[in-house]
Design a protein around this motif. Structure first.
Motif, short mmCIF file in Angstrom:
data_model
loop_
_atom_site.label_atom_id
_atom_site.label_comp_id
_atom_site.label_asym_id
_atom_site.label_seq_id
_atom_site.Cartn_x
_atom_site.Cartn_y
_atom_site.Cartn_z
N SER A 26 -18.07 7.21 29.93
CA SER A 26 -17.22 6.56 28.90
C SER A 26 -16.97 5.01 29.10
CB SER A 26 -16.02 7.32 29.03
OG SER A 26 -15.47 7.23 30.08
N PHE A 27 -16.68 4.82 30.50
CA PHE A 27 -16.38 3.24 30.69
C PHE A 27 -17.67 2.50 30.47
CE2 PHE A 27 -12.80 5.12 33.43
CZ PHE A 27 -12.08 4.33 33.28
N ASP A 28 -18.96 3.06 30.76
CA ASP A 28 -20.29 2.32 30.29
C ASP A 28 -20.09 1.97 28.85
OD1 ASP A 28 -20.90 2.08 33.19
OD2 ASP A 28 -22.35 3.73 32.70
N LEU A 29 -19.58 2.80 28.21
CA LEU A 29 -19.72 2.78 26.63
C LEU A 29 -18.86 1.88 26.27
CD1 LEU A 29 -20.41 3.56 23.72
CD2 LEU A 29 -18.71 5.61 24.01
N VAL A 30 -17.32 1.74 27.03
CA VAL A 30 -16.36 0.87 26.59
C VAL A 30 -16.82 -0.53 26.84
CG1 VAL A 30 -14.22 -0.20 27.22
CG2 VAL A 30 -14.53 2.32 27.20
N ASN A 31 -17.47 -0.69 27.91
CA ASN A 31 -18.40 -2.04 28.06
C ASN A 31 -19.16 -2.51 27.18
OD1 ASN A 31 -16.47 -2.43 30.10
ND2 ASN A 31 -17.73 -1.67 31.66
N ALA A 32 -20.18 -1.69 26.86
CA ALA A 32 -21.22 -1.86 25.91
C ALA A 32 -20.63 -2.07 24.42
CB ALA A 32 -22.12 -0.68 25.78
N ALA A 33 -19.66 -1.45 24.03
CA ALA A 33 -19.11 -1.59 22.63
C ALA A 33 -18.31 -2.96 22.62
CB ALA A 33 -17.85 -0.46 22.68
N LEU A 34 -17.71 -3.48 23.79
CA LEU A 34 -17.23 -4.59 23.64
C LEU A 34 -17.83 -5.63 23.42
CD1 LEU A 34 -14.49 -4.35 26.78
CD2 LEU A 34 -13.97 -4.77 24.31
N LEU A 35 -19.33 -5.56 23.97
CA LEU A 35 -20.35 -6.72 23.77
C LEU A 35 -20.67 -6.60 22.01
CD1 LEU A 35 -22.78 -6.22 26.85
CD2 LEU A 35 -21.05 -7.99 26.74
N LYS A 36 -20.31 -5.65 21.39
CA LYS A 36 -20.60 -5.80 19.91
C LYS A 36 -19.48 -5.84 19.33
CE LYS A 36 -23.84 -3.28 18.27
NZ LYS A 36 -24.86 -2.10 18.11
N ARG A 102 -4.73 0.13 14.82
CA ARG A 102 -4.82 -1.04 15.72
C ARG A 102 -6.47 -1.69 15.44
NH1 ARG A 102 -1.33 1.83 19.36
NH2 ARG A 102 -3.25 2.88 20.37
N GLY A 103 -7.08 -0.96 14.63
CA GLY A 103 -8.51 -1.48 14.50
C GLY A 103 -9.30 -1.20 15.65
N HIS A 104 -9.16 -0.13 16.48
CA HIS A 104 -9.80 0.29 17.46
C HIS A 104 -10.39 1.68 17.49
CE1 HIS A 104 -7.07 -2.41 20.38
NE2 HIS A 104 -7.91 -3.07 19.53
N TYR A 105 -11.47 2.10 18.50
CA TYR A 105 -12.11 3.33 18.04
C TYR A 105 -11.66 4.41 19.03
CZ TYR A 105 -14.94 0.61 15.02
OH TYR A 105 -15.52 -0.15 13.96
#
Length: 328
Positions: A26-36, A102-105
């Motif tokens: 989940s933390f890896d996904l958070v970081n990958a999503a931020l890049l997008k 908030r426009g978040h996922y």
């Protein structure tokens, strides 16, 4: 973003047995999503993480990790307070709405699969217990032991007893409470509202990412490594501090969580250190087995083997595809 009127539409969840790597993914996904350009907020689906002060034995995300990404469902109850699957479902609806405003996922992460069932399907209308009935059963258990209570349940409700190991004291107590309150068995109530595979498969077009190791030995090794790390991180001191609080006693649902129940027996001098470690590991392995049984009844899940090298990237790619599609 475009969402349907229902807050659970297109919800994304990462599930799996204990120690399978859900939090790391989940933390890896958070970081990958931020890049997008996507900001994720995590919703914990863990019945033990709700309790304040139960940090080491639950492998709770650290304060640093919680500062990196917004979490929901962590530290929302004191250990002497109650929290249920039904309340979790109500809370998730609120959290998801707020996150999306908030426009978040929102991404649900955890392994308490009864919570998932409650969220997606609702629960059988089981009667509420009372403190008096609960305390009466707890007192009897202190006198005769939980093995005897499990045998009693077997004579009353063999179907429920068959699916509950003797160490699952919380659910054994609940099943006995239901019978004491109504004269009807837990299995008879559940038969009125069986798990609906069609609801799981299509209801909200959710994405259910399930981490299921094919090698059971790999999972057992991970469980042992985590348990040893807990001990080195002063888990027993944490339990001592909890028991020193006036409102906390061994029969609370929070104190019957895996690891805590065995630690309390050791600190009370009921078992040796070796027996504590052995029983703690056995209970953790049994928990993982029960979680896998729940998951295999869910046809909508998409499975990944966390023991393989490429699983994380493949799982993250699928999650990001889902988020991108939801954003269109």
């Amino acid at each position: 973003m475009t969402f349907s009127e229902h807050p659970l539409e297109n919800i994304l969840a990462i599930v799996g047995p204990t120690a399978s790597g859900k939090s790391t993914l989940s933390f890896d996904l958070v970081n990958a999503a931020l890049l997008k350009g996507h900001t994720i907020e995590l919703i914990s689906m863990d019945s033990a993480l709700v309790y304040r002060g139960m940090d080491i034995g639950t492998a709770k995300p650290s304060t640093t990790e919680q500062a990196q990404v917004r979490h929901h469902g962590i530290d929302i109850r004191d250990p002497w307070q109650s929290y249920s699957a039904a309340q979790f479902a109500k809370d998730v609806i609120i959290w998801v709405k707020e996150i999306r405003q908030r426009g978040h996922y929102p991404v649900i992460v955890g392994g308490t699969m009864l919570y998932w069932r409650s969220l997606m399907q609702g629960l059988t209308d089981l009667p509420a217990s009372t403190p008096e009935v609960r305390e009466k059963i707890a007192l009897e258990a202190r006198l005769v032991g939980w093995d005897a209570m499990h045998q009693r349940l077997q004579s009353i409700d063999p179907d429920t007893a068959l699916r509950l190991p003797p160490g699952d004291t919380q659910r054994i107590s609940r099943a006995l409470e239901v019978f004491a309150m109504t004269g009807q068995t837990m299995s008879s109530f559940l038969a009125k509202n069986p798990y609906s595979t069609s609801r799981d498969d299509a209801s909200f077009r959710h994405r259910l990412i399930s981490l299921e190791p094919q090698d059971r030995g790999w999972l057992h090794q991970r469980i042992e490594e985590r348990f040893n790390a807990m001990l080195k991180n002063h888990f027993l001191v944490e339990v001592e501090h909890l028991l020193a609080q006036e409102n906390i006693h061994p029969d609370l649902p929070s104190m019957r969580a895996v690891g805590y129940r065995q630690a309390i027996s050791y600190l009370a001098g009921e078992i040796t250190e070796a027996e504590f470690i052995q029983s703690g590991l056995a209970a953790s392995r049994q928990l993982g087995k029960r979680q896998l049984t729940w998951l295999r009844a869910m046809p909508s899940r998409q499975t990944f083997d966390p023991s393989t090298r490429q699983f994380a990237q493949n799982a993250i790619d699928l999650c990001l595809q889902h988020i991108d599609a939801t954003a269109k």
